[in-house]
Structures are given as structure tokens and as C-alpha cells.
Design a protein around this motif. Structure first.
Motif, PDB file in Angstrom:
ATOM      1  N   PHE A  13     -24.098 -55.615   1.423  1.00  0.00           N
ATOM      2  CA  PHE A  13     -23.832 -54.173   1.356  1.00  0.00           C
ATOM      3  C   PHE A  13     -23.847 -53.542   2.748  1.00  0.00           C
ATOM      4  O   PHE A  13     -23.033 -52.650   3.060  1.00  0.00           O
ATOM      5  CB  PHE A  13     -24.873 -53.483   0.465  1.00  0.00           C
ATOM      6  N   ALA A  14     -24.759 -54.001   3.595  1.00  0.00           N
ATOM      7  CA  ALA A  14     -24.838 -53.448   4.950  1.00  0.00           C
ATOM      8  C   ALA A  14     -23.598 -53.799   5.745  1.00  0.00           C
ATOM      9  O   ALA A  14     -23.062 -52.957   6.507  1.00  0.00           O
ATOM     10  CB  ALA A  14     -26.099 -53.976   5.658  1.00  0.00           C
ATOM     11  N   ARG A  15     -23.104 -55.050   5.619  1.00  0.00           N
ATOM     12  CA  ARG A  15     -21.894 -55.435   6.329  1.00  0.00           C
ATOM     13  C   ARG A  15     -20.684 -54.642   5.811  1.00  0.00           C
ATOM     14  O   ARG A  15     -19.777 -54.249   6.580  1.00  0.00           O
ATOM     15  CB  ARG A  15     -21.660 -56.941   6.151  1.00  0.00           C
ATOM     16  N   LYS A  16     -20.656 -54.411   4.494  1.00  0.00           N
ATOM     17  CA  LYS A  16     -19.560 -53.628   3.927  1.00  0.00           C
ATOM     18  C   LYS A  16     -19.592 -52.191   4.447  1.00  0.00           C
ATOM     19  O   LYS A  16     -18.550 -51.611   4.784  1.00  0.00           O
ATOM     20  CB  LYS A  16     -19.678 -53.635   2.404  1.00  0.00           C
ATOM     21  N   ARG A  17     -20.830 -51.660   4.549  1.00  0.00           N
ATOM     22  CA  ARG A  17     -20.992 -50.297   5.068  1.00  0.00           C
ATOM     23  C   ARG A  17     -20.568 -50.223   6.528  1.00  0.00           C
ATOM     24  O   ARG A  17     -19.878 -49.281   6.943  1.00  0.00           O
ATOM     25  CB  ARG A  17     -22.461 -49.883   4.938  1.00  0.00           C
ATOM     26  N   LEU A  18     -20.946 -51.246   7.292  1.00  0.00           N
ATOM     27  CA  LEU A  18     -20.582 -51.279   8.706  1.00  0.00           C
ATOM     28  C   LEU A  18     -19.071 -51.410   8.860  1.00  0.00           C
ATOM     29  O   LEU A  18     -18.462 -50.797   9.766  1.00  0.00           O
ATOM     30  CB  LEU A  18     -21.286 -52.463   9.388  1.00  0.00           C
ATOM     31  N   SER A  19     -18.411 -52.174   7.965  1.00  0.00           N
ATOM     32  CA  SER A  19     -16.957 -52.317   8.024  1.00  0.00           C
ATOM     33  C   SER A  19     -16.273 -50.979   7.742  1.00  0.00           C
ATOM     34  O   SER A  19     -15.283 -50.610   8.413  1.00  0.00           O
ATOM     35  CB  SER A  19     -16.511 -53.355   7.006  1.00  0.00           C
ATOM     36  N   GLU A  20     -16.792 -50.225   6.775  1.00  0.00           N
ATOM     37  CA  GLU A  20     -16.224 -48.922   6.451  1.00  0.00           C
ATOM     38  C   GLU A  20     -16.378 -47.967   7.620  1.00  0.00           C
ATOM     39  O   GLU A  20     -15.445 -47.212   7.966  1.00  0.00           O
ATOM     40  CB  GLU A  20     -16.906 -48.349   5.208  1.00  0.00           C
ATOM     41  N   VAL A  21     -17.580 -47.984   8.227  1.00  0.00           N
ATOM     42  CA  VAL A  21     -17.824 -47.092   9.359  1.00  0.00           C
ATOM     43  C   VAL A  21     -16.902 -47.450  10.517  1.00  0.00           C
ATOM     44  O   VAL A  21     -16.366 -46.568  11.228  1.00  0.00           O
ATOM     45  CB  VAL A  21     -19.302 -47.180   9.794  1.00  0.00           C
ATOM     46  N   SER A  22     -16.677 -48.751  10.727  1.00  0.00           N
ATOM     47  CA  SER A  22     -15.824 -49.184  11.837  1.00  0.00           C
ATOM     48  C   SER A  22     -14.373 -48.787  11.591  1.00  0.00           C
ATOM     49  O   SER A  22     -13.639 -48.427  12.527  1.00  0.00           O
ATOM     50  CB  SER A  22     -15.922 -50.705  11.995  1.00  0.00           C
ATOM     51  N   MET A  23     -13.920 -48.886  10.339  1.00  0.00           N
ATOM     52  CA  MET A  23     -12.544 -48.544  10.018  1.00  0.00           C
ATOM     53  C   MET A  23     -12.304 -47.036  10.143  1.00  0.00           C
ATOM     54  O   MET A  23     -11.223 -46.597  10.545  1.00  0.00           O
ATOM     55  CB  MET A  23     -12.207 -49.004   8.587  1.00  0.00           C
ATOM     56  N   HIS A  24     -13.295 -46.222   9.790  1.00  0.00           N
ATOM     57  CA  HIS A  24     -13.152 -44.757   9.851  1.00  0.00           C
ATOM     58  C   HIS A  24     -14.129 -44.220  10.887  1.00  0.00           C
ATOM     59  O   HIS A  24     -14.982 -43.388  10.599  1.00  0.00           O
ATOM     60  CB  HIS A  24     -13.416 -44.140   8.475  1.00  0.00           C
ATOM     61  N   PHE A  25     -14.015 -44.761  12.064  1.00  0.00           N
ATOM     62  CA  PHE A  25     -14.958 -44.440  13.119  1.00  0.00           C
ATOM     63  C   PHE A  25     -14.982 -42.946  13.436  1.00  0.00           C
ATOM     64  O   PHE A  25     -16.038 -42.362  13.727  1.00  0.00           O
ATOM     65  CB  PHE A  25     -14.569 -45.254  14.369  1.00  0.00           C
ATOM     66  N   ASP A  26     -13.807 -42.289  13.335  1.00  0.00           N
ATOM     67  CA  ASP A  26     -13.714 -40.884  13.710  1.00  0.00           C
ATOM     68  C   ASP A  26     -14.338 -39.950  12.684  1.00  0.00           C
ATOM     69  O   ASP A  26     -14.582 -38.776  12.959  1.00  0.00           O
ATOM     70  CB  ASP A  26     -12.238 -40.482  13.935  1.00  0.00           C
ATOM     71  N   LYS A  27     -14.600 -40.478  11.485  1.00  0.00           N
ATOM     72  CA  LYS A  27     -15.189 -39.631  10.452  1.00  0.00           C
ATOM     73  C   LYS A  27     -16.718 -39.629  10.487  1.00  0.00           C
ATOM     74  O   LYS A  27     -17.333 -38.851   9.769  1.00  0.00           O
ATOM     75  CB  LYS A  27     -14.729 -40.097   9.065  1.00  0.00           C
ATOM     76  N   PHE A  28     -17.326 -40.577  11.255  1.00  0.00           N
ATOM     77  CA  PHE A  28     -18.789 -40.699  11.285  1.00  0.00           C
ATOM     78  C   PHE A  28     -19.312 -40.371  12.666  1.00  0.00           C
ATOM     79  O   PHE A  28     -18.640 -40.609  13.692  1.00  0.00           O
ATOM     80  CB  PHE A  28     -19.232 -42.113  10.900  1.00  0.00           C
ATOM     81  N   SER A  29     -20.499 -39.865  12.662  1.00  0.00           N
ATOM     82  CA  SER A  29     -21.111 -39.517  13.946  1.00  0.00           C
ATOM     83  C   SER A  29     -21.614 -40.799  14.618  1.00  0.00           C
ATOM     84  O   SER A  29     -21.722 -41.858  14.014  1.00  0.00           O
ATOM     85  CB  SER A  29     -22.286 -38.545  13.729  1.00  0.00           C
ATOM     86  N   GLU A  30     -21.897 -40.638  15.873  1.00  0.00           N
ATOM     87  CA  GLU A  30     -22.389 -41.789  16.654  1.00  0.00           C
ATOM     88  C   GLU A  30     -23.708 -42.304  16.075  1.00  0.00           C
ATOM     89  O   GLU A  30     -23.963 -43.515  16.017  1.00  0.00           O
ATOM     90  CB  GLU A  30     -22.573 -41.362  18.110  1.00  0.00           C
TER      91      GLU A  30
END
Length: 382
Positions: free
Chosen positions: A70-87
Motif C-alpha cells: 500500500f505504501a509503494r502504491k501511495r508513493l507511485s500515486e504521489v510521484s505520478m501527480h507530483f504537482d497535486k501534493f505538497s512537498e
């Protein structure tokens, strides 16, 4: 190898050393077995704990693996939509995925270590169990050997000593036979042979007296000759009686014993011999009658020769299944617990009793006298 060359004491010492060594080895193996049992119990407890721990670690690893995915999946989502998440969200997703991955690897490493320890304990427990079984088998075998050494071989020295005594006894029998022949030859030569020679001379003398003097003097010489012949006959009968009493075959054991005791008393002034028969007066098998007569004869001769008694009593009892004879004297006695060297008379008596499958006991103490008891099983035929 001759019996005389066997050192019985050295053999007993070697046997005692063997028993001691085998006993010590048995104790050592038993201690090894006990230590292996303790190690086995300790390892078995540790193995049980490790098995429980392995189960817990496997369960924990499965949970971490699920979280890591689940953590890797979450990290993949964050990486794909990098501009939607804060640093901060990106960094948190990365750190969480990394931490779960590290925890998962460590848990799996711990699982491998626990599995290796579990397998090692199982192999060691199997080896310990085999060692325990072998040790128990060795202890059992050594116990058998030890029992054999302490029971059967324990008396090997006594058996050899007994064989040595029997060998000496056999030689003594041969010597006694030769001595008896010499004695018999001397008795016949000095007794009946001399008397018969005198009879021949006196018969010639009677013939001369009858021719040269008178019939009355010849008759007087004949009467003297009859006395000499009677004495010669008495000596011949005495020698025959010593060899084997004819009354033993004709009349049986009890009358022969009575006659023998009376004759022995006549020859030994100052010693009173008495005979008591308890129960029925009947015949026994010939071999038993001869054996009992010789046993009584040997006992009485031993008493007269060594004990200096005033009274000797012989009691005979013939029951349905047992024949018992007791010879008791009031002589000086001896310590019956001490076996004297060269006591071949007693050894010969024991040999006779053993041949009859009987039992011989001798009870004697210094100053008290001696009691010889002989018991022989006897089955009366219908």
C-alpha cells in the motif's frame, strides 16, 4: 595348563579390576546419558519457543508486506501527480514506504534466522535422541556384563581353587591306594602269612612228637595249633572286614554299623561309642549303604585320630524321602569356618555326599566337640 600354575589370587585381583573398570565406565556413560537428556529437554523448550516466535514473525511479515505494498502504491500515486501534493506529503509518502520496506526486510531476515535456528535445533535434537538411545543401550549391555562378572565369573577363583583341590585330592587318592596296598601286604605278611608258616612248622613238630614221644604230647600241640589257626582266621576276617564288611551285603547298613561301632569300641579303650536308629529298620540301595557306612567310618576315624573324645554317638534316621545320619563327639573340636590345607578326608566325604545329591554340614568349635550331619534325598520304591 596345570592347575598348580594358576594364581587364583592374581586372577581374583584381575577380575576385581575388570569389575571396577566396567562399573566406572557404566557410571560415565550413565552421566553422559543424563547430560544428554538435560540438553535435550533444554533444546526442546527452546525449539518450542522458536516455533512460536517463527509463527509470530511470519504473521508480522505478512502484515508488513501488505502495508509496504500500500505504501509503494501511495508513493507511485504521489510521484505520478507530483504537482497535486505538497512537498511534505511527498516526503512523508517516501519515508513511510522506505521505513516499511526496511522493516519488512529486517523481519524477513529474522524469520530466516529463526528458521535456520529451528532446523539446527531439530537436527541436534534428533542426534541427541540417538545418543541417548545408544547410551541407554550401552548401559543395559554393560549391566549384563557387570552382572555376569559379579555373578558367574565372581566365583571363577573359587571354582579353580576347588578344581585344584580336587586335582590334589585325586593324587592323594592314588597315594592312599598305594599306601593301602602296602599296608595290606604288610598286614598279611606279618599276620596270617607268619601264622600259617608257624602252623606248617608246628604240624611238622606234631608229627615228630607223635612218633618220638607220645600221643598225649601230640594232642597238646594240636590244641596249641588250633589256637594259632583261630588267631590267623581272626586276623584274616579283620582284614576282610576293613576292606568291606560282608555283613553290609548280607544284613544291611544298620546291623553293620552296630557291629562296627562295637568292634571300634573294643579296639579303643576309654572311648564309648553308641548307635541310635530312629524309625524303621530297613534296607537301602547298595550304593547308599556303602556310602553311608564309609561316611560314618571316616567321621569316627577322624574323631578318634584328632578330637580325643570320650563319647561318640551315631544317629541314623531313614524316612520316606530322606536319610539322615549324625555323628557327634565330645572331643576338642576345631574351627569349622577355617578350611585347612590338605584336609582330604573331609573333601572325600563331601565328594561322596555330592554323588548322592545330598548335603554335608559340619558344626564344630574349639572345646565344644563336633557334629557331622549328612542328609541324602531318598525315594522309597513301592
Amino acid at each position: 595348563m596345570s592347575m598348580k600354575k594358576v594364581d587364583v589370587k592374581a586372577l581374583d585381583m584381575i577380575l576385581e579390576t575388570m569389575i571396577s573398570t566396567v562399573g566406572s565406565s557404566k557410571d560415565d556413560i550413565f552421566e553422559i546419558e543424563e547430560q544428554c537428556r538435560k540438553d535435550y529437554e533444554s533444546m526442546a523448550k527452546e525449539l518450542e519457543q522458536i516455533r512460536v516466535r517463527v509463527g509470530d514473525v511470519i504473521e508480522e511479515s505478512d502484515i508488513l508486506d501488505t502495508k509496504a505494498r500500500f505504501a509503494r502504491k501511495r508513493l507511485s500515486e504521489v510521484s505520478m501527480h507530483f504537482d497535486k501534493f505538497s512537498e511534505e506529503q511527498v516526503r512523508d509518502a517516501y519515508e513511510r514506504a522506505h521505513k516499511l520496506q526496511v522493516d519488512l526486510q529486517m523481519t524477513r531476515q529474522l524469520e530466516r534466522q529463526l528458521r535456520d535456528r529451528r532446523d539446527d535445533l531439530e537436527r541436534r535434537l534428533k542426534s541427541l535422541l540417538q545418543t541417548i538411545d545408544r547410551a541407554a543401550h550401552l548401559v543395559s549391555q554393560i549391566s549384563v556384563v557387570l552382572n555376569y562378572l559379579t555373578s558367574d565369573l565372581k566365583f571363577v577363583g573359587e571354582a579353580l581353587e576347588d578344581a585344584k583341590r580336587k586335582q590334589d585330592f585325586g593324587l592323594k587318592i592314588i597315594e592312599a591306594q598305594e599306601e593301602e596296598r602296602k599296608k595290606l601286604s604288610r598286614e598279611i605278611h606279618d599276620g596270617p602269612a607268619q601264622m600259617l608258616a608257624n602252623v606248617m612248622m608246628r604240624s611238622d613238630l606234631i608229627d615228630r612228637i607223635y612218633r618220638e614221644r607220645s600221643g598225649e604230647e601230640a594232642l597238646a600241640e594240636i590244641r596249641n595249633l588250633k589256637v594259632m589257626v583261630r588267631n590267623a582266621l581272626y586276623e584274616v576276617r579283620r582284614i576282610i572286614y576293613d576292606l568291606r564288611p560282608m555283613a553290609l551285603d548280607d544284613l544291611g547298613l544298620i546291623p553293620t554299623l552296630r557291629k562296627y561301632l562295637q568292634t571300634t569300641e573294643d579296639y579303643n579303650t576309654g572311648v564309648h561309642l553308641s548307635f541310635i536308629n530312629i524309625g524303621e529298620e530297613k534296607r537301602l540301595p547298595s550304593d547308599m549303604e556303602v556310602a553311608f557306612f564309609r561316611l560314618v567310618q571316616e567321621s569316627i576315624q577322624n574323631a578318634l585320630k584328632h578330637a580325643k573324645p570320650q563319647n561318640i554317638q551315631v544317629k541314623l534316621s531313614i524316612a520316606a524321602e530322606l536319610v539322615m545320619v549324625m555323628i557327634k563327639d565330645d572331643g576338642i573340636g576345631f574351627d569349622s569356618s577355617i578350611q585347612k590345607e590338605g584336609s582330604f578326608g573331609l573333601m572325600g566325604m563331601r565328594e561322596r555326599v555330592e554323588l548322592l545329591e545330598g548335603e554335608l554340614t559340619i558344626d564344630s568349635h574349639p572345646g565344644v566337640g563336633t557334629l557331622v550331619c549328612i542328609q541324602v534325598p531318598y525315594k522309597q520304591e513301592n
